[in-house]
Write a protein that holds these residues in place. Sequence first.
Motif, mmCIF file in Angstrom:
data_model
loop_
_atom_site.group_PDB
_atom_site.id
_atom_site.type_symbol
_atom_site.label_atom_id
_atom_site.label_comp_id
_atom_site.label_asym_id
_atom_site.label_seq_id
_atom_site.Cartn_x
_atom_site.Cartn_y
_atom_site.Cartn_z
ATOM 1 N N SER A 239 0.824 -1.211 0.000
ATOM 2 C CA SER A 239 0.000 0.000 0.000
ATOM 3 C C SER A 239 0.855 1.256 0.000
ATOM 4 N N TYR A 240 1.902 1.245 0.830
ATOM 5 C CA TYR A 240 2.797 2.401 0.904
ATOM 6 C C TYR A 240 3.535 2.602 -0.425
ATOM 7 N N GLU A 241 3.978 1.502 -1.010
ATOM 8 C CA GLU A 241 4.724 1.618 -2.275
ATOM 9 C C GLU A 241 3.797 2.059 -3.403
ATOM 10 N N TYR A 242 2.545 1.636 -3.363
ATOM 11 C CA TYR A 242 1.564 2.113 -4.345
ATOM 12 C C TYR A 242 1.386 3.620 -4.208
ATOM 13 N N LEU A 243 1.252 4.093 -2.981
ATOM 14 C CA LEU A 243 1.113 5.533 -2.742
ATOM 15 C C LEU A 243 2.359 6.273 -3.201
ATOM 16 N N ASN A 244 3.518 5.665 -2.994
ATOM 17 C CA ASN A 244 4.779 6.257 -3.441
ATOM 18 C C ASN A 244 4.780 6.464 -4.955
ATOM 19 N N ARG A 245 4.262 5.475 -5.676
ATOM 20 C CA ARG A 245 4.266 5.560 -7.133
ATOM 21 C C ARG A 245 3.226 6.549 -7.673
ATOM 22 N N VAL A 246 2.036 6.551 -7.109
ATOM 23 C CA VAL A 246 0.980 7.415 -7.655
ATOM 24 C C VAL A 246 1.206 8.890 -7.312
ATOM 25 N N THR A 247 2.085 9.169 -6.352
ATOM 26 C CA THR A 247 2.408 10.569 -6.040
ATOM 27 C C THR A 247 3.737 10.998 -6.663
ATOM 28 N N SER A 248 4.288 10.148 -7.509
ATOM 29 C CA SER A 248 5.617 10.430 -8.070
ATOM 30 C C SER A 248 5.628 11.602 -9.045
ATOM 31 N N PHE A 249 4.440 12.092 -9.455
ATOM 32 C CA PHE A 249 4.397 13.276 -10.314
ATOM 33 C C PHE A 249 4.872 14.525 -9.568
#
Length: 326
Positions: A115-125
């Motif tokens: 979950s944390y890594e997913y959040l990391n990726r979707v906020t990478s913009f």
Amino acid sequence: MIYLFIDSSGFGGIESHILQFALLVKQQNKDIEVLFVDHYPDHPLYQRLYANNIKYRFLSDIASSSFFSLLLSSDVVHAHGYKASLISRFYRLRYSFRAISSFHAGEKLSGKLASYEYLNRVTSFLSYNFAVSSRIKSTVPFRCHLLNNFIVQLPVFKMRSKHQVLQVAFVGRLSHEKGIDRYIELSDMLTSCQFHVFGDGDEQSRLINKKNIQWYGAVDAMDEYWSLIDVLVISSRAEGLPMAALEAMAHGVPVIATNVGDLSKLVASDWIVEESDWKNLSILIGKLNAYDNIAWRALSKDSHTRIVDGFSGESRWEQIEKAYQL
């Protein structure tokens, strides 16, 4: 000022990467500091940073908002890992420093970590992004640049002989993704070789009563051990571009590996097998075991040369300098 920002409680591939990164920035006469999210006692990286005269401190010792509010637009916060990346992006919404993130996770995660890594990726913009392998880069939904691992302090190549009994090593986290179970099976198949394991982790209990494996636990640094080893075996199910492989080859230790992450860019095709055919690693170990000293020394020299030619810190600096807008 350049800050390398990390949440770390042990020493592994990411920590080795941070050390090499800090050494490279210092080598370029730029101001560098390592910022840890929390303070964990007796962390090996603290000692390595101190020995190289690299400053470090802990965000937990100060108010986070105070630290980030004082940064200038020319300051760089280069975060490594999901926690540091999420914190730095949050404050980047309010303040004008340069936010950069590096993606290191090549394994499939589950539970809260996923979950944390997913959040990391979707906020990478919200940041300028690097990934340490092509496969990891492909998982980042926004613009991301490939920045392979590198070695700054390259050791001088020392010609030595292969041991009479082939010395095989595993270096890394003892986990399913790293394939410690596979490595143990290889040790059962190749009883004429001596096997070594450097690291700890969730699956370390598998090593109990394994007479053909010498287990050292987690070590602060591998420098003093490479001369004891003839070949590093990477039996992983998932990787980026492991620092252990770069360090081994820089010390003239050949690498045999599964074809995961970007290892095929580093290891010659003769010494790599498809991940699903990992048992064929035993064939390659047997082939190397049959080498005489002349053939092994040639492979050892080629391993070192591959690092010097393609994975030195100097070869990466232009890309990093551009990202940091120095």
